[in-house]
Design an enzyme around this catalytic site. Structure first.
Site, PDB file in Angstrom:
ATOM      1  N   GLU A  58       1.439  -1.695  13.475  1.00  0.00           N
ATOM      2  CA  GLU A  58       1.495  -3.156  13.565  1.00  0.00           C
ATOM      3  C   GLU A  58       1.924  -3.637  14.956  1.00  0.00           C
ATOM      4  O   GLU A  58       2.080  -4.841  15.159  1.00  0.00           O
ATOM      5  CB  GLU A  58       2.428  -3.696  12.480  1.00  0.00           C
ATOM      6  N   LYS A  62       4.108   1.945  16.262  1.00  0.00           N
ATOM      7  CA  LYS A  62       5.184   1.726  15.293  1.00  0.00           C
ATOM      8  C   LYS A  62       5.256   2.860  14.279  1.00  0.00           C
ATOM      9  O   LYS A  62       6.335   3.295  13.883  1.00  0.00           O
ATOM     10  CB  LYS A  62       4.968   0.388  14.581  1.00  0.00           C
ATOM     11  N   GLN A  63       4.103   3.305  13.840  1.00  0.00           N
ATOM     12  CA  GLN A  63       4.046   4.364  12.827  1.00  0.00           C
ATOM     13  C   GLN A  63       2.727   5.108  12.931  1.00  0.00           C
ATOM     14  O   GLN A  63       1.816   4.667  13.624  1.00  0.00           O
ATOM     15  CB  GLN A  63       4.181   3.767  11.426  1.00  0.00           C
ATOM     16  N   TRP A  86       0.833  -1.211   0.000  1.00  0.00           N
ATOM     17  CA  TRP A  86       0.000   0.000   0.000  1.00  0.00           C
ATOM     18  C   TRP A  86       0.863   1.254   0.000  1.00  0.00           C
ATOM     19  O   TRP A  86       0.375   2.350  -0.262  1.00  0.00           O
ATOM     20  CB  TRP A  86      -0.968  -0.011   1.183  1.00  0.00           C
ATOM     21  N   ASP A  87       2.154   1.085   0.261  1.00  0.00           N
ATOM     22  CA  ASP A  87       3.085   2.208   0.230  1.00  0.00           C
ATOM     23  C   ASP A  87       3.018   2.960  -1.103  1.00  0.00           C
ATOM     24  O   ASP A  87       3.168   4.185  -1.143  1.00  0.00           O
ATOM     25  CB  ASP A  87       4.528   1.721   0.401  1.00  0.00           C
TER      26      ASP A  87
END
Length: 767
Positions: free
Chosen positions: A490, A602-603, A359-360
């Site tokens: 995640e 994580k992000q 999906w990046d």
């Protein structure tokens, strides 16, 4: 402690001094590619130290059978491996009977350079062999942008203290293996090898997928630039390897060089019975030009790319080096020439993650390619997903979805899901939303609505059907919920009502319904065709709307923020700043159980939603959510710092935005996550570009117009970037004195700067 051995330079990545401990890190950092193939910066000559050998061909993969402890229904059958391709760069070297091997001899004056401005990899060093011979070695290698099946190497050796018999032993070899094979299988089946005068090739085919590849080479030997007649009486040949032996006698301070042309011809571009002839044709073109002309053409081709893609920063060499490294690697990975290809998370620099598409691409890479290439390149990235729509519907069917519901894969090569970590394969479904957002983003930026009735609406209908079926009604909440998901963070698995996922689901449905109505009114024939093809009905659309209008979003009245998921406040919300630095990164120091119970992100997750849909939230809401979530974010995903940099800039926190920018731009150069030897983080590099253009430059598209709210870090004197907006090339230069715009072409362009309209005329600076 981050690594700190790369010499700051505006246009090059430079390593000085040879350290065996950092060989694999440098193999990643100095990787080269041309969009069609690429390779890690492995040494051409023998190296018996620790190394990660890797050459890769775009689109060539192997379906490595899934390996799990126990099987679950819906698991992908395989994990798509990016294959270590046959080796064409190999040149064994013997000097007075001793093998040249940098792991075994005394090295001095070692220097390696990746010249980003001109697109080549260079290496030079002095060596003292055990037999007493001292030599100077210079090597240049590049992968041609013009002839993208061709690579070129010039390998020079000069004896310093004595005459020497130097033996070059160039080879091609298809007997390679992958570093990360699930079952330690061999992926390449040898077909045939051949020698015709100075031309040599090995032909091999991938098991299962049947990609047929000819790996070829041709060599020329020089002494002091004078071509030598090659006598190769001791060539060796097997079905997987051909190696030539070229001997030369060289006096002290004379230079001998081997020029090697090599590369791949592939059955994706040629019929199988024409692969050898295609290789010969490439070499004919290469020999007509010669090494020096090819090298000059390479420099000119890269100059053309940099004309549009460059971001120039004045006053901060490390920041300048970082952004150019990111832009360079993106262009080495994908140039938009082939609509069958996409942007892999490691590009041509390693094998981790497998697959070619995450999906990046839609969330991070599309804006870069829209603005620095052209509309057609961006359209190709969208068409890639349209071409995989049937596979996305099949992926949904395997998980029990019906009626054309499409679930795009987390990882794919051909449209099939091939990611086999259950918490991602089954649960990280937000990827579907990124596909839809990319269509919206493309139309918003390019103004090209034609893509929607031609292809895009069918994709959106499949995605809307998925969200409709994936949500379920909660009697307790009297709203629709989405259970058992993993958001972008995640470090939380199998949670309920991830805000970002729920918001995307609602937005996707609303956007699809809006476009259906527009196409019904303005493209009636397309509307009828799409309705018939998808068996869509008004009643089904009404059911979608019911889900979107009644979607549940977890919210904390106490904190005044949307919650990342239902149970987030059950966690011990100790900020990252209070963690012992020795325990970082968490994914290498903590158990997975401990990570999942922690509050650490994580992000960007909830904040990813605020990035995509910032127009739907107020400045105060962004500020409150940023203050709540950023202190809990460990940024152990490469995709995280860029989003936070953009949002910090929007909030006027330029010091924080600058720190995040440095982290994203130098993520690999400084090895923040201590994993660069596995390969580079290619897709997040587009986020680095966004950090400057959307973050510091404040560029947005609203109402068919470009808007800017420019700011500049105090560490910089100025910065500039180019944007191709609807076929108008706008150059933006920001300094502490103000902002200047230059426009190419013949038409004026109205832009909004800090809320005020400005008419930019071609070649006229506007302050």
């Amino acid at each position: 402690m981050n690594q700190n051995y790369i010499i700051p330079d505006e246009w090059s990545i430079i390593e000085e001094g040879f350290d065996r401990e950092r060989v694999m890190s440098s193999e990643s950092l100095f990787s080269i590619g041309n969009g069609a193939m690429g390779q890690r910066a492995n040494f051409e000559e023998t190296y018996t130290g620790e190394t990660f050998q890797g050459s890769y061909i775009a689109g060539v993969y192997y379906p490595d059978k899934t390996k799990v402890g126990w099987w679950k229904n819906g698991y992908p059958e395989y994990f798509a491996k990016v294959l270590n391709a046959p080796n064409w760069i190999g040149i064994d070297v013997e000097i007075n009977g001793e093998i040249l091997d940098l792991s075994q001899i005394e090295i001095s004056n070692f220097r390696r350079e990746l010249n980003m401005k001109e697109g080549w990899l260079g290496r030079n060093f002095n060596a003292k062999l055990k037999n007493g011979i001292e030599i100077e070695v210079n090597i240049i290698r590049f992968l041609s942008l013009d002839l993208d099946e061709l690579g070129a190497i010039k390998y020079e050796i000069k004896p310093i203290n004595n005459s020497a018999k130097i033996i070059f032993k160039p080879y091609v070899h298809s007997g390679v293996t992958n570093r990360d094979a699930n079952w330690e299988e061999t992926f390449w089946e040898p077909i045939i090898s051949g020698i015709e005068q100075g031309f040599a090739f090995v032909q091999a085919r991938t098991f299962k997928t049947g990609f047929n590849v000819v790996t070829f080479m041709e060599n020329t030997v020089f002494i002091n630039d004078e071509k030598q007649e090659i006598i190769s009486s001791e060539n060796s040949q097997t079905e997987t390897k051909i190696q030539f032996k070229h001997e030369v006698e060289v006096n002290p301070n004379e230079t001998t060089s081997l020029v090697k042309f090599g590369g791949y011809t592939v059955s994706t571009n040629h019929s199988e019975n024409e692969l050898v002839n295609a290789a010969k044709n490439v070499l004919v073109q290469a020999n007509e030009l010669g090494f020096e002309k090819l090298f000059q053409n390479q420099k000119e081709a890269w100059a053309k790319i940099w004309e549009m893609a460059d971001i120039s920063i004045e006053g901060d060499v490390k920041a300048q080096q970082g952004i150019r490294f990111n832009i360079f690697q993106l262009n080495q990975t994908y140039l938009g020439k082939d609509a069958r290809l996409n942007i892999g998370p490691k590009g041509f620099t390693g094998e981790k993650y497998g697959g070619s598409t995450y999906w990046d691409t839609e969330a991070y890479c599309l804006p870069f390619y829209m603005a620095t290439k052209n509309q057609e390149v961006a359209r190709n990235l969208l068409a890639y997903r349209y071409n995989h729509l049937e596979k996305a519907i099949e992926n949904g069917q395997k998980l029990g979805f019906k009626n054309g519901a499409a679930l795009y894969p987390m990882v794919t090569m051909n449209g099939e899901e091939c990611h086999n970590e259950w918490e991602i394969t089954f649960e990280e479904i937000h990827r579907n939303g990124a596909i839809a957002f990319a269509i919206f983003n493309y139309v918003r930026f390019t103004g090209d609505f034609s893509y929607v009735p031609e292809k895009g609406l069918e994709v959106l209908i499949g995605i809307a059907r998925f969200w409709h079926q994936r949500a379920n009604f909660s009697k307790d909440k009297n709203q629709f919920v989405i259970l058992g998901v993993t958001g972008p963070n995640e470090y939380e698995n199998n949670i309920n009502n991830n805000f970002y996922t729920n918001y995307l689901a609602k937005w996707c449905i609303d956007y699809t319904v809006e476009l259906i109505e527009k196409i019904e009114n303005e493209f009636h024939s397309d509307f009828n065709q799409i309705f018939d093809k998808t068996n869509l009905s008004k009643s089904e659309i009404s059911e979608w709307k019911n889900v979107a209008d009644n979607m549940y979003f977890p919210y904390s009245e106490e904190h005044g923020v949307y919650l990342q998921q239902d149970g987030f406040l059950d966690k011990d919300l100790t900020p990252v700043a209070k963690l012992d630095k020795a325990e970082r990164p968490l994914n290498q120091k903590w158990s997975w159980d401990r990570i999942l119970r922690s509050p650490y992100i994580k992000q960007a997750d909830t904040l990813q939603g605020f990035y995509f849909f910032e127009d739907n939230f107020t400045y105060e809401e962004l500020e409150k959510h940023f203050n709540f979530y950023e202190p809990l974010t460990v940024h152990e995903s490469s995709l995280s710092p860029c989003v936070h940099s953009i949002q910090a800039a929007k909030l006027g926190r330029m010091e924080q935005a600058y720190e995040f920018y440095l982290r994203t731009s130098r993520l690999d150069l400084d090895d923040y996550n201590k994993e660069v030897e596995e390969g580079l983080h290619i897709t997040s590099m587009a986020g680095t570009w966004m950090s400057i253009v959307e973050g510091f430059g404040g560029m947005r598209v609203k109402g068919d117009q470009l808007h800017f709210t420019p700011q500049i870090p105090k560490e910089w004197k100025s910065y500039s970037f180019n944007v191709n907006f609807r076929n108008k090339i706008l150059k933006v230069n920001v300094s502490h004195e103000g902002t200047e715009f230059n426009l190419e072409g013949n038409e004026n362009l109205e832009v909004i700067v800090n809320g005020k309209s400005t008419e930019v005329k071609p070649l006229i600076k506007t302050i």
